[in-house]
Design a protein around this motif. Structure first.
Motif, PDB file in Angstrom:
ATOM      1  N   LEU A  30      -4.395  40.098  48.074  1.00  0.00           N
ATOM      2  CA  LEU A  30      -4.707  40.977  49.139  1.00  0.00           C
ATOM      3  C   LEU A  30      -6.196  41.297  48.727  1.00  0.00           C
ATOM      4  N   GLN A  31      -6.645  41.217  47.535  1.00  0.00           N
ATOM      5  CA  GLN A  31      -8.117  41.700  47.232  1.00  0.00           C
ATOM      6  C   GLN A  31      -9.062  40.583  47.810  1.00  0.00           C
ATOM      7  N   GLN A  32      -8.728  39.342  47.775  1.00  0.00           N
ATOM      8  CA  GLN A  32      -9.165  38.271  48.431  1.00  0.00           C
ATOM      9  C   GLN A  32      -9.417  38.814  50.155  1.00  0.00           C
ATOM     10  N   LEU A  33      -8.253  39.049  50.540  1.00  0.00           N
ATOM     11  CA  LEU A  33      -8.450  39.626  51.973  1.00  0.00           C
ATOM     12  C   LEU A  33      -9.255  40.587  52.332  1.00  0.00           C
ATOM     13  N   GLU A  34      -9.140  41.544  51.307  1.00  0.00           N
ATOM     14  CA  GLU A  34     -10.053  42.639  51.487  1.00  0.00           C
ATOM     15  C   GLU A  34     -11.465  42.228  51.503  1.00  0.00           C
ATOM     16  N   SER A  35     -11.619  41.555  50.693  1.00  0.00           N
ATOM     17  CA  SER A  35     -13.226  41.135  50.278  1.00  0.00           C
ATOM     18  C   SER A  35     -13.541  40.343  51.613  1.00  0.00           C
ATOM     19  N   ARG A  36     -13.114  39.393  51.963  1.00  0.00           N
ATOM     20  CA  ARG A  36     -13.314  38.566  53.042  1.00  0.00           C
ATOM     21  C   ARG A  36     -13.646  39.191  54.527  1.00  0.00           C
TER      22      ARG A  36
END
Length: 318
Positions: A30-36
């Motif tokens: 989820l954090q990766q998705l938020e960042s991207r």
């Protein structure tokens, strides 16, 4: 900056194993998705709420990943591929003139701001020179936030000389961070607007956003960092040389300042003015010069800047 939207995803009765696979260890997927995508994701049980300019795309990626979770863990590579499938992985021509942050997209206004954004993306060192209100610091912070979200840098380093603007503030109580906070308030305000107060506080606590007084930069080498030196007109020749030689591999630096508003003692030359002369023509360095026409604050500010530019002797170091 455009306002964010919200999109909800409800996976119904909670399948804990599948949800755990979707979110990843410590919610890293989820954090990766938020960042991207520059979104914020909140979830409770099987219900997910996605907020941000790309909320719909984030919801689509969540559905794709949940469908693939099954018995296998969802890896960072799976997240990357799902983002690519939604068409959000590339950069359009319009994106080159805008910056995506958690709270929305910020676009350059006018040719100088657009050139400034291009230079920050293309060059390892960019100077933004011009009067107050032209977006020099704000756009630099936006680019730093975007670079952090895209994981092209590992941290943001905010630097500013602690020189008082013609005032004598006396002894300031508190620890080092509290003593220099007043000098960094413009950059803090931009960060709060772009990614939110709580997130900024967490990133500072984890040292992903670092506040570094210019005097404490000596001896350091900053790798994989986005470094912003604000109010650089108040550096001495020795200080700005020291700062510029701190840039390490994988780092990007932006230096902002207004050489007409130097707060140094009368006998000291502005390091920013000197650096612009010495580094003229050096490969890998870009300079964007703003004028009163680029002021994006109250129209009165533009007229004030223009009036001072007409004043004889304007622009000389104090």
């Amino acid at each position: 900056m455009t306002s964010g939207t919200e999109s909800g995803v409800d996976f119904g009765a909670a399948d804990n194993a599948r949800l755990a696979a979707l979110c990843g260890p410590c919610d890293q997927n989820l954090q990766q998705l938020e960042s991207r995508l520059g979104v914020e994701i909140r979830h409770r049980s099987g219900h997910f709420s996605v907020t941000g300019a790309n909320a719909e795309a984030g919801a689509t990626v969540l559905r794709l990943l949940y469908g693939r979770a099954g018995a296998n863990a969802v890896t960072p590579e799976d997240v990357h591929l799902a983002i690519q499938e939604t068409g959000m992985g590339g950069e359009s021509a319009d994106d080159a003139l805008s910056v995506q942050t958690l709270r929305g997209r910020i676009r350059g206004r006018g040719p100088n701001q657009q050139e400034y954004l291009r230079n920050i993306r293309e060059y390892d060192l960019t100077f933004g020179i011009g009067p107050a209100g032209t977006g020099k610091t704000y756009l630099a912070v936006a680019c730093a936030v975007e670079a952090l979200q895209r994981e092209s840098v590992r941290r943001i380093v905010l630097v500013r000389p602690a020189v008082e603007a013609g005032e004598r503030l006396g002894f300031l109580p508190g620890d080092l961070s509290q003593k220099i906070d007043p000098y960094l308030r413009p950059m803090y305000d931009a960060l709060y607007e772009m990614i939110g107060f709580d997130r900024v506080a967490r990133l500072i606590e984890r040292n992903i956003i670092e506040i570094a007084p210019l005097a404490f930069m000596r001896g350091r080498t900053l790798n994989e960092a986005f470094i912003i030196l604000d109010e650089a007109q108040n550096t001495t020749v020795e200080q700005i040389k020291m700062f510029l030689t701190r840039i390490g591999f994988g780092s990007r630096a932006v230096v902002t300042g207004d050489i007409t508003q130097t707060d140094l003692p009368a006998h000291r030359q502005s390091g920013l003015r000197h650096a612009l002369e010495v580094l003229n023509g050096v490969e890998g360095i870009a300079v964007t010069r703003f004028s009163a026409r680029d002021v994006v604050r109250h129209p009165l500010v533009q007229r004030i800047v223009e009036a001072y530019e007409r004043e004889p002797g304007h622009g000389s170091d104090k």
